[in-house]
Design an enzyme around this catalytic site. Structure first.
Site, short mmCIF file in Angstrom:
data_model
loop_
_atom_site.label_atom_id
_atom_site.label_comp_id
_atom_site.label_asym_id
_atom_site.label_seq_id
_atom_site.Cartn_x
_atom_site.Cartn_y
_atom_site.Cartn_z
N HIS A 57 -5.66 18.79 37.49
CA HIS A 57 -5.09 18.63 38.83
C HIS A 57 -4.56 17.21 39.04
O HIS A 57 -3.61 17.00 39.80
CB HIS A 57 -6.15 18.91 39.90
CG HIS A 57 -6.30 20.36 40.26
ND1 HIS A 57 -5.27 21.10 40.81
CD2 HIS A 57 -7.36 21.20 40.18
CE1 HIS A 57 -5.70 22.34 41.04
NE2 HIS A 57 -6.96 22.43 40.66
N HIS A 64 -10.36 21.62 34.08
CA HIS A 64 -9.53 22.21 35.14
C HIS A 64 -9.25 21.16 36.23
O HIS A 64 -8.10 20.97 36.64
CB HIS A 64 -10.27 23.43 35.72
CG HIS A 64 -9.61 24.05 36.91
ND1 HIS A 64 -9.17 25.36 36.91
CD2 HIS A 64 -9.34 23.57 38.15
CE1 HIS A 64 -8.63 25.63 38.11
NE2 HIS A 64 -8.73 24.56 38.87
N GLU A 65 -10.31 20.47 36.66
CA GLU A 65 -10.15 19.47 37.73
C GLU A 65 -9.32 18.28 37.23
O GLU A 65 -8.49 17.75 37.97
CB GLU A 65 -11.51 18.98 38.24
CG GLU A 65 -12.39 20.07 38.83
CD GLU A 65 -11.67 20.98 39.82
OE1 GLU A 65 -10.80 20.50 40.56
OE2 GLU A 65 -11.97 22.19 39.83
N CYS A 73 -8.87 29.06 41.29
CA CYS A 73 -8.59 27.74 41.87
C CYS A 73 -8.48 27.89 43.38
O CYS A 73 -7.85 28.84 43.87
CB CYS A 73 -7.28 27.20 41.30
SG CYS A 73 -6.85 25.57 41.93
N LEU A 74 -9.09 26.96 44.10
CA LEU A 74 -9.05 27.02 45.57
C LEU A 74 -7.63 26.83 46.10
O LEU A 74 -7.37 27.13 47.26
CB LEU A 74 -9.99 25.98 46.18
CG LEU A 74 -11.49 26.22 45.92
CD1 LEU A 74 -12.32 25.09 46.52
CD2 LEU A 74 -11.95 27.56 46.48
N GLN A 128 -5.81 18.25 45.86
CA GLN A 128 -5.98 19.52 46.56
C GLN A 128 -6.27 19.34 48.05
O GLN A 128 -6.19 20.29 48.82
CB GLN A 128 -7.10 20.36 45.93
CG GLN A 128 -6.78 20.83 44.53
CD GLN A 128 -7.91 21.68 44.00
OE1 GLN A 128 -8.87 21.17 43.43
NE2 GLN A 128 -7.82 22.99 44.19
N GLY A 183 -15.46 23.10 41.96
CA GLY A 183 -14.80 21.83 41.71
C GLY A 183 -13.64 21.67 42.68
O GLY A 183 -13.10 22.67 43.18
NI NI Z 1 -8.19 24.11 40.85
#
Ligand code: NI
Length: 164
Positions: free
Chosen positions: A139, A135-136, A93-94, A51, A46
């Site tokens: 953000h 989670h997304e 998380c990226l 991000q 995701g």
């Molecule tokens: Ni994330």
């Protein structure tokens, strides 16, 4: 399509509230396609617009990249309508490279969002898919999983994969 740079924790953009997208224009579609490409290149499941430095309410998700028939979700101006039950599991998380944590999430959610064509859809997710969506979604409100995690651990280099 083009790869975008993934912003890392510490950058204030990750802590801001993203603005609604509104109409899904060709420009928005281009950003979403870039986000998908970037997410796949980084082995994520995701990726949310903040991000990649874009403060708009949208994210892409591919909760099970091993599926033969890819299930990709483009979520524009998402709204979580219902949350049900709870599950505890690990997340990465990226934007927080090298770590994973244990986070409680709803077991099941109902979410309304526009897709890549600007069509409004209501979808239900459970288990890991629900986790990825939550989670997304977080953000978009400047929330990182580390804010909610009961534990955060360093990832061994050999197992660093499948982050979202
Ligand atoms: Ni994330």
């Amino acid at each position: 399509m083009a790869l975008r740079n993934v912003v890392q924790e510490g950058d204030p953009i990750l802590r801001k509230h993203a603005r609604p997208v509104g109409e899904v224009t060709p420009h928005i579609r281009e950003i979403l396609e870039d986000m998908l490409e970037t997410m796949r290149a980084e082995d994520g499941v995701g990726l949310a617009a903040p991000q990649v430095g874009i403060l708009r309410r949208m994210f892409v998700a591919e909760p099970d990249p091993t599926l033969e028939e890819k299930k990709v979700y483009f979520m524009v101006d998402p709204e979580i309508l219902e949350r049900e039950g709870s599950q505890v599991g690990t997340e990465g998380c990226l934007s927080v490279r090298g770590y994973y944590g244990v986070v409680e999430r709803p077991e099941k959610i109902r979410i309304r969002a526009k897709d890549l064509d600007g069509k409004v859809r209501e979808l239900e997710f459970e288990g890991f898919e629900a986790r990825v969506m939550c989670h997304e979604y977080d953000h978009l409100d400047g929330i990182l999983y580390t804010d909610k995690a009961t534990e955060v651990h360093h990832v061994e280099a050999s197992e660093e994969a499948g982050e979202d």
